[in-house]
Design a protein around this motif. Structure first.
Motif, PDB file in Angstrom:
ATOM      1  N   GLU A  30     -20.707 -22.941   9.440  1.00  0.00           N
ATOM      2  CA  GLU A  30     -19.174 -23.468   8.598  1.00  0.00           C
ATOM      3  C   GLU A  30     -18.870 -24.849   8.613  1.00  0.00           C
ATOM      4  N   TYR A  31     -18.837 -25.787   7.990  1.00  0.00           N
ATOM      5  CA  TYR A  31     -18.075 -27.566   8.113  1.00  0.00           C
ATOM      6  C   TYR A  31     -16.726 -27.368   7.649  1.00  0.00           C
ATOM      7  N   GLN A  32     -16.597 -27.613   7.892  1.00  0.00           N
ATOM      8  CA  GLN A  32     -15.093 -28.275   7.490  1.00  0.00           C
ATOM      9  C   GLN A  32     -15.444 -30.204   7.821  1.00  0.00           C
ATOM     10  N   PRO A  33     -14.773 -30.726   6.662  1.00  0.00           N
ATOM     11  CA  PRO A  33     -14.992 -32.848   7.052  1.00  0.00           C
ATOM     12  C   PRO A  33     -14.141 -32.520   8.377  1.00  0.00           C
ATOM     13  N   TRP A  34     -14.362 -34.148   8.902  1.00  0.00           N
ATOM     14  CA  TRP A  34     -14.653 -34.176  10.795  1.00  0.00           C
ATOM     15  C   TRP A  34     -13.486 -35.559  10.624  1.00  0.00           C
ATOM     16  N   ASN A  35     -12.395 -36.221  10.758  1.00  0.00           N
ATOM     17  CA  ASN A  35     -11.881 -37.224  10.655  1.00  0.00           C
ATOM     18  C   ASN A  35     -12.355 -37.808  12.019  1.00  0.00           C
ATOM     19  N   ALA A  36     -13.530 -38.850  12.783  1.00  0.00           N
ATOM     20  CA  ALA A  36     -13.670 -39.493  13.387  1.00  0.00           C
ATOM     21  C   ALA A  36     -13.001 -40.095  13.947  1.00  0.00           C
ATOM     22  N   GLY A  37     -12.325 -41.358  13.080  1.00  0.00           N
ATOM     23  CA  GLY A  37     -11.265 -41.768  13.842  1.00  0.00           C
ATOM     24  C   GLY A  37     -10.124 -41.115  14.381  1.00  0.00           C
ATOM     25  N   ALA A  38      -9.243 -40.397  13.966  1.00  0.00           N
ATOM     26  CA  ALA A  38      -8.304 -38.961  14.210  1.00  0.00           C
ATOM     27  C   ALA A  38      -9.171 -38.039  15.356  1.00  0.00           C
ATOM     28  N   ARG A  39     -10.199 -37.521  15.322  1.00  0.00           N
ATOM     29  CA  ARG A  39     -10.752 -36.877  16.229  1.00  0.00           C
ATOM     30  C   ARG A  39      -9.972 -35.594  15.804  1.00  0.00           C
TER      31      ARG A  39
END
Length: 82
Positions: free
Chosen positions: A18-27
């Motif tokens: 399963e995938y959930q969008p990842w915000n790299a800046g906010a981790r």
């Protein structure tokens, strides 16, 4: 990848990624969870189930590790460290 669902008995019967969008800046993960792929065997459809995720919400899954001989009998996830 945010999680891996595993169905098992004596050995691994099936997995679902399963995938959930990842915000790299906010981790952190944001938004809805989407099924990406699943593989299920015909044996033991009512066996035990577990979900493999990283310990912290700031760690996305970056790989799947497993152990096998003639059958896959263990699966887990590798996590990206902050």
């Amino acid at each position: 990848m945010s999680r891996v669902r595993i169905a098992y008995g004596t050995y691994i019967d099936g997995i679902a990624i399963e995938y959930q969008p990842w915000n790299a800046g906010a981790r952190k993960f944001e938004g809805a969870i989407f099924p990406v792929s699943s593989v299920a065997g015909p044996l033991n459809p009512v066996g035990a189930k577990t979900t493999q995720v990283c310990e912290l919400a700031t760690q996305p899954v970056n790989g799947i590790r497993g152990r096998a001989s003639s059958l896959v009998d263990a699966l887990g996830v590798s996590c990206d460290e902050p």
